[in-house]
Motif scaffolding. Structure first.
Motif, PDB file in Angstrom:
ATOM      1  N   CYS A 139       0.869  -1.373   0.202  1.00 62.20           N
ATOM      2  CA  CYS A 139       0.053   0.207   0.065  1.00 62.20           C
ATOM      3  C   CYS A 139       0.977   1.494   0.183  1.00 62.20           C
ATOM      4  O   CYS A 139       0.621   2.552  -0.137  1.00 62.20           O
ATOM      5  N   ASN A 160      -7.167  -1.101  -4.684  1.00 58.26           N
ATOM      6  CA  ASN A 160      -6.702  -1.903  -5.018  1.00 58.26           C
ATOM      7  C   ASN A 160      -5.266  -2.128  -5.722  1.00 58.26           C
ATOM      8  O   ASN A 160      -5.478  -1.428  -6.391  1.00 58.26           O
ATOM      9  N   GLN A 182       1.864  -8.970  -1.472  1.00 56.93           N
ATOM     10  CA  GLN A 182       1.054  -8.721  -0.981  1.00 56.93           C
ATOM     11  C   GLN A 182      -0.218  -7.655  -1.564  1.00 56.93           C
ATOM     12  O   GLN A 182      -0.160  -6.795  -2.397  1.00 56.93           O
ATOM     13  N   HIS A 183      -1.813  -8.575  -1.779  1.00 55.13           N
ATOM     14  CA  HIS A 183      -2.617  -7.894  -1.980  1.00 55.13           C
ATOM     15  C   HIS A 183      -3.332  -7.158  -1.080  1.00 55.13           C
ATOM     16  O   HIS A 183      -4.202  -8.143  -0.365  1.00 55.13           O
ATOM     17  N   GLU A 184      -3.802  -6.753  -1.864  1.00 58.53           N
ATOM     18  CA  GLU A 184      -4.686  -5.137   0.158  1.00 58.53           C
ATOM     19  C   GLU A 184      -5.621  -4.489  -0.855  1.00 58.53           C
ATOM     20  O   GLU A 184      -5.811  -4.280  -2.106  1.00 58.53           O
ATOM     21  N   TYR A 185      -6.433  -4.563   0.401  1.00 59.68           N
ATOM     22  CA  TYR A 185      -7.385  -3.043  -0.435  1.00 59.68           C
ATOM     23  C   TYR A 185      -7.180  -2.180   0.642  1.00 59.68           C
ATOM     24  O   TYR A 185      -7.250  -2.626   1.718  1.00 59.68           O
ATOM     25  N   VAL A 186      -7.050  -0.602   0.471  1.00 62.59           N
ATOM     26  CA  VAL A 186      -6.714   0.578   1.163  1.00 62.59           C
ATOM     27  C   VAL A 186      -7.725   1.305   0.838  1.00 62.59           C
ATOM     28  O   VAL A 186      -8.275   1.389   0.307  1.00 62.59           O
ATOM     29  N   CYS A 287      -5.636  -0.909   5.401  1.00 66.09           N
ATOM     30  CA  CYS A 287      -5.711  -0.955   4.950  1.00 66.09           C
ATOM     31  C   CYS A 287      -5.867  -3.053   5.418  1.00 66.09           C
ATOM     32  O   CYS A 287      -6.077  -3.162   6.299  1.00 66.09           O
ATOM     33  N   GLY A 289      -4.149  -6.633   4.042  1.00 64.61           N
ATOM     34  CA  GLY A 289      -3.445  -7.370   3.554  1.00 64.61           C
ATOM     35  C   GLY A 289      -3.968  -8.980   2.927  1.00 64.61           C
ATOM     36  O   GLY A 289      -3.810  -9.866   4.079  1.00 64.61           O
TER      37      GLY A 289
END
Ligand code: ZN
Length: 321
Positions: A139, A160, A182-186, A287, A289
């Motif tokens: 992020c 995303n 790392q796959h994140e929504y922030v 976030c 993760g």
């Protein structure tokens, strides 16, 4: 990590060529060709089977967050030194950061460089910093981008983002890689928006891991802040319950591994970069993760090294494997 620590760790997880020791999970992953040793602890190539699982997990994360109408942003696994400095990462985690250096000399300097290598001496001091730093968390690159765009919309903003990240943590635990995704929504917005976002994802994350039929627990956590001062920051992070982790047992005989994290940064990043809400107040951020390598490893650990033999329900959850 020094050689002694690595040796002690090797003993703790019963691997790294221990004479009569049973093969560790890492040994089995390498033996099966799922991970390919990169000559340095925590640096691996991945097989097509490993990547197939990782890819399906990435798609699962996208499906889980579909209702956010998030903006998708992708960055290379590096950021500019100036933005990195603004993030104050070096204040909290100097031990984990990685910077990129390159040779910038003339012919004479080049001969010196080659002589050092020839003499098996250290040659790395013949390089200069490039102004490029490896991304420490997926992020991080988005905060300066959001700040430059001006005030957030009234409903806040969800991004995303997915990236390889670097952390200088050489280890024999397969779940502690030096480079991983790392796959994140922030979420950026008001405190209420971030708290609601985090609550949603704590439920969603657990539902997803349950559907993957993996054992788990969720616990309050802290980041590995450096030094004596860092202990105080870590304690306060726990006390304020700013970080939760979803933990899954993966490594032999070691505590469970954080495979998802749910973070509330309060106005930390908003203040550092001057990110504003529509009403002019400093934005809060949070976030969720997903550790793509860690989740892949958890699936391999609990369902076996051959995804073709995984329970059909798990394969369906992953969108058909
Ligand atoms: Zn994050």
């Amino acid at each position: 990590m020094d050689a002694q620590t690595v040796a002690a760790e090797a003993q703790a997880i019963g691997g790294a060529g221990g004479d009569a020791a049973a093969p560790t999970f890492l040994d089995r992953l390498i033996e099966a060709g799922l991970l390919i040793p990169g000559g340095v602890l925590g640096l691996y190539g991945r097989s097509d089977i490993f990547e197939g699982i990782a890819e399906r997990l990435n798609r699962m994360v996208l499906r889980l967050g579909q209702d956010h109408q998030a903006e998708t942003l992708r960055f290379p696994p590096a950021m500019g030194q100036h933005d990195f400095e603004t993030s104050e990462y070096l204040k909290s985690f100097p031990q984990l950061a990685g910077t990129i250096h390159s040779f910038c000399g003339d012919d004479r300097a080049h001969r010196r460089l080659l002589a050092r290598i020839e003499d098996k001496q250290d040659w790395t001091d013949q390089q200069q910093p490039t102004g490029v730093v490896l991304t420490p968390a997926a992020c991080y690159p988005i905060y300066p981008v959001m700040a430059r765009r001006g005030p957030l919309p009234p409903e806040g903003k969800t991004i995303n983002v997915m990236s390889y990240c670097y952390r200088h943590e050489p280890s024999l635990e397969p779940t502690r890689m030096q480079m991983f995704r790392q796959h994140e929504y922030v979420c950026l917005g008001s405190p209420q928006q971030i708290i609601a976002f985090r609550e949603t994802w704590m439920v969603r994350g657990q539902d997803a891991v349950r559907a993957l039929e993996l054992p788990m627990e969720v616990d309050v956590a802290n980041d590995p802040f450096f030094g004596r001062g860092g202990k105080i920051v870590a304690d306060s992070q726990r006390e304020l319950k700013l970080k939760f982790e979803l933990l899954i047992p993966v490594n032999d005989g070691l505590p469970p591994t954080a495979c998802l994290s749910f973070n509330y940064h309060m106005d930390h990043f908003g203040a550092l970069w001057g990110i504003r809400c529509a009403n002019g107040e400093t934005a809060h951020t949070g976030c969720v993760g997903f550790g793509i390598e860690r989740l892949t490893l958890a699936l391999l650990k609990h369902h076996g090294l051959d995804p073709a033999r995984w329970p059909q329900s798990v394969r369906d959850t992953l969108g058909g494997l």
